[in-house]
Design a protein around this motif. Structure first.
Motif, PDB file in Angstrom:
ATOM      1  N   TYR A   3      -7.732  -0.581   4.675  1.00 32.23           N
ATOM      2  CA  TYR A   3      -8.030   1.058   4.289  1.00 32.23           C
ATOM      3  C   TYR A   3      -9.492   1.394   4.946  1.00 32.23           C
ATOM      4  N   CYS A  27      -5.255   2.049  -1.934  1.00 29.77           N
ATOM      5  CA  CYS A  27      -5.121   0.984  -1.169  1.00 29.77           C
ATOM      6  C   CYS A  27      -6.422   0.131  -1.054  1.00 29.77           C
ATOM      7  N   CYS A  44       0.923  -1.258  -0.029  1.00 25.81           N
ATOM      8  CA  CYS A  44       0.034  -0.047   0.007  1.00 25.81           C
ATOM      9  C   CYS A  44       0.918   1.120  -0.150  1.00 25.81           C
ATOM     10  N   GLN A  45       0.565   2.073  -0.698  1.00 24.28           N
ATOM     11  CA  GLN A  45       1.522   3.280  -0.982  1.00 24.28           C
ATOM     12  C   GLN A  45       1.612   4.376   0.312  1.00 24.28           C
ATOM     13  N   ALA A  53      -4.805   7.422   0.458  1.00 27.14           N
ATOM     14  CA  ALA A  53      -4.476   6.107   0.129  1.00 27.14           C
ATOM     15  C   ALA A  53      -5.728   5.354  -0.471  1.00 27.14           C
ATOM     16  N   THR A  91      -5.983  -2.936  -2.857  1.00 28.44           N
ATOM     17  CA  THR A  91      -4.846  -4.028  -2.646  1.00 28.44           C
ATOM     18  C   THR A  91      -4.967  -4.539  -1.190  1.00 28.44           C
ATOM     19  N   THR A  92      -5.426  -3.376  -0.120  1.00 27.99           N
ATOM     20  CA  THR A  92      -5.555  -3.703   1.310  1.00 27.99           C
ATOM     21  C   THR A  92      -6.962  -3.299   1.847  1.00 27.99           C
TER      22      THR A  92
END
Length: 181
Positions: free
Chosen positions: A124, A116, A53-54, A113, A119-120
């Motif tokens: 999030y 995210c 996650c960025q 985010a 991805t997560t």
């Protein structure tokens, strides 16, 4: 401010009860903290939460878990002590500043985010819920702080218990926990 608000609320709710009945309330507080803590721990141990996650949402969640443990400790101690020592008040308000800072970081990280969520997702959305809770708690304390500041600038305008006057007399008469710690 979410964690600070949890402990602050527990303190004021316990003051409605007689001293000898506070053990039952402390059991309720521990149960409530467990209810708040379990989803955070669940998301922490999920394999999806370890994906890329960025934004550092996982580290932020770890900070939130630590603050939840601290809030539960403050909640229990504040319900036990009567009167509250000045050093404990100072430590609790310092915890409030830390809680505000963590809530601000959570809000900023979550706002940046959005990718995210794919991805997560659990991480999030939990971060999003913590951000909303923190913003609501901060709004509450800003409103209460505004009343406090107005009462300091114009003594008795917001609340004067001696002469039973002020804008906030009626709410505070029925719920004295609204005023301060």
């Amino acid at each position: 401010m979410l964690h600070y608000c949890l402990a602050h609320t527990a303190h004021h709710l316990s003051r409605w009860l007689p001293k000898h009945d506070r053990l039952k309330f402390q059991i309720i507080v521990v149960t409530f903290v467990t209810i708040v803590l379990v989803p955070q721990l669940y998301v922490l141990i999920r394999p999806k939460s370890a994906r890329f996650c960025q934004q550092p949402l996982l580290g932020n969640l770890t900070c939130s878990i630590a603050l939840t443990f601290m809030a539960s400790g403050f909640a229990v101690v504040l319900t036990l002590k009567d009167p509250i020592p000045q050093a404990l008040k100072a430590a609790f308000h310092a915890f409030g500043v830390a809680s505000f800072t963590a809530g601000l970081c959570t809000t900023v990280l979550t706002a940046s985010a959005a990718p995210c969520a794919k991805t997560t997702p659990e991480l999030y959305y939990l971060s999003l819920m913590l951000s909303v809770g923190s913003m609501l708690a901060t709004g509450f304390f800003l409103a209460m702080g505004g009343f406090w500041a107005a009462n300091q600038l114009c003594p008795g305008s917001v609340l004067n218990l001696r002469s039973r006057t002020g804008v906030c007399l009626e709410p505070v008469s029925s719920c004295s926990c609204l005023w301060h710690i």
